[in-house]
Design a protein around this motif. Sequence first.
Motif, PDB file in Angstrom:
ATOM      1  N   LEU A   1       0.857  -1.200   0.000  1.00  0.00           N
ATOM      2  CA  LEU A   1       0.000   0.000   0.000  1.00  0.00           C
ATOM      3  C   LEU A   1       0.884   1.238   0.000  1.00  0.00           C
TER       4      LEU A   1
ATOM      5  N   LEU B   1      -8.566   1.858   1.263  1.00  0.00           N
ATOM      6  CA  LEU B   1      -7.313   1.084   1.236  1.00  0.00           C
ATOM      7  C   LEU B   1      -7.124   0.392  -0.111  1.00  0.00           C
TER       8      LEU B   1
ATOM      9  N   CYS C   1      -5.393   2.517  -2.388  1.00  0.00           N
ATOM     10  CA  CYS C   1      -3.986   2.799  -2.066  1.00  0.00           C
ATOM     11  C   CYS C   1      -3.058   1.659  -2.486  1.00  0.00           C
ATOM     12  N   GLN C   2      -3.634   0.584  -3.021  1.00  0.00           N
ATOM     13  CA  GLN C   2      -2.791  -0.573  -3.334  1.00  0.00           C
ATOM     14  C   GLN C   2      -1.772  -0.240  -4.413  1.00  0.00           C
TER      15      GLN C   2
END
Length: 694
Positions: free
Chosen positions: A85, A108, A111-112
């Motif tokens: 991430l 999230l 955000c990878q």
Amino acid sequence: METETPGATENLWDSQNAEGLSDLEALAYRSNLLGRDRAVANYGGGNTSTKARDRDHTGREIDVLWVKGSGSDLATIEAGQFTGLKLGEVLALEEREEMEDGEMVAYLASCQLRPDMPRGSIETLLHAFVPYAQVDHTHPDAINMICCAEGGEELARECFGEEVVWIPYIRPGFALSKQVGEAVKNNPEAKFVLLAKHGLVTWGETHEESYGRTVEAINRAAEFAASRAGEPFGGRKVEPPAPEKREALLAEVLPALRGALSLGLEEPSHKILRPDYTSENVLTFVCGRDSRDLSQIGAACPDHLVRTKIRPLWVDFDPENEGADELKERLREGVARYRKGYEAYFSRHEEADEEMFDPNPRVVLIEGIGLVAAANNAKEANLSRDFAYRAINVMRGANALGGYVSLTEEESYAVEYWPLELYKLTLAPPPDELAGRVAFVTGGAGGIGGAVARSLASRGACIVVCDLDEEGAGEVADSLAEPSIPARADVTDEYEVIRAYRRAILEYGGVDVVVSNAGLASSAPIEETSVEMWDKNHAVLVKGYFLVAREAFRIMRDQGLGGSLVFVASKNALAAGKNAGAYSSAKAAELHLARCLAEEGGPGRIRVNTVNPDAVLQGSRIWDSGWREERAAAYGIEPDELEDYYRERNVLKLSVLPEDVAEAVLHFASETRSSRSTGNVLNVDGGVKDAYPR
Ligand code: ZN
């Protein structure tokens, strides 16, 4: 791995093994060390991370948080199973006061580092917010002895002094992650964070440091708990009977328990049972004075809930004055009562659109005897058993430290029916056709038996490979995709048959599918047929099928779940031929026995059907014996001309292979394929007119 102090663990770090590893490889190494001891990290539980420099898709060098992906296990995780991430984007969330789970997960995902990575753990943010390169989060037994003890915060202080920060229970998610991050930042002298009723967080600049601190915290907690420990579980209330007695008792009652645990939903949901009546920890627990009450307090960690439910079923039993009949009755009543209780718990807390899970207990504790874990397949049943071990350890320690406290009912429900967990379930593949079923295959070491075992296992059944040749049965069992055991039995000996079924019961809880396939063959004109030859054919093919069926009926009736018996007979059961009177008449008796048993079994939904193969030469032990020469002689041909001879004899001009027979057996074994068929015959012979049923 467990040393003498309950819950203590060993520091397994090996600098030589760790040398030269990349950051991600070192993270995998450290994770595997944690997962190696299940008292440190239970299956699928806990998570680890590292922060490192890496390149994004534009080639820019950025800070990346690598954290365990959802669905992997620390014991076996590999470098490729961590999710990367973009740390800068993740840390922007520190500004927020709160964040709802769904939004956090979506954020999230954005955000990878790459979109095809596994979804990060729900505890990902905890790793991001702790300002150290390495972070470990685990749910160790020894730590939870303190975290689940009455007055846990004071105990933590006594054990760790200024080195610990205590965080009261909240469900994992944004708020908990933020609290942990702030606790670490605001307490520079702290080395450990203890999460009430949950677990441990440690960190470090290096992999070795973070791992070492996890081990240190565990061992200090274990020593601390041990120093206060008195008699476990308040001392012994009952004496366990001798091991053989416990085993014999369970062999008698488990099918009834299995039946009870498989009901309660619209359709029976077959369970695999995994008992433990030998481990010292389990016996100490089920014989303890405080255990009954302790067992009903609740789960020791959010992580346990999906595997053990909020609490196990406890069944009172007095081994000295009571027997199998009383215990069976109490197990049935207990399971029914448990289901009612679970339904009430569900309706007290349910919110719109939630569907109740299977209301049956996952863990059953029988006073003085042992524990039984149950689930829809063997893997899940093993996990329930493992998590029960964890709970027993935690209860033992916490009880000694001043009293065990668990998640409240509201907290438990919030975890058990957590939308994020429910989402995970929707991703799971549908259950296999024979999941939760136990199949008992006689003659399992031979060509047809082996093919049947492979076919049933590939649909998810647990297999008991029964054969006179135990070694051959072991080889087949070892080769199967699903859990399986060999069991030696001469099917003409009633006690050996009973013993083989007993193995099935103690391993998996009962039996659903019985494929009676043990066989032999002989060939001779009537004048040359010896009494010995006659008796042997009738002993194996008639008496043997009777004994195997009788025991199956007894077990299946106790379970109350129906069942399927498949007799592997022969074309010769229908077609008259010369020079095989002993064999063919025995096969005819076998076929007729199946039809009679179909009548008897019908009301209990026990189906009995017959498959008639012909001339299956491949892998057959029968055809390796004198039978090949004898048949060839009867037809006036050479033994190596038999394959062609048989192929030419049937109307389809095809050889019959073991897999063809296995396909027909599967049809009758499976409820989804043949629930309306009993007393039937299915020929697998390439088409032989004399054997056409009429
Ligand atoms: Zn956790």
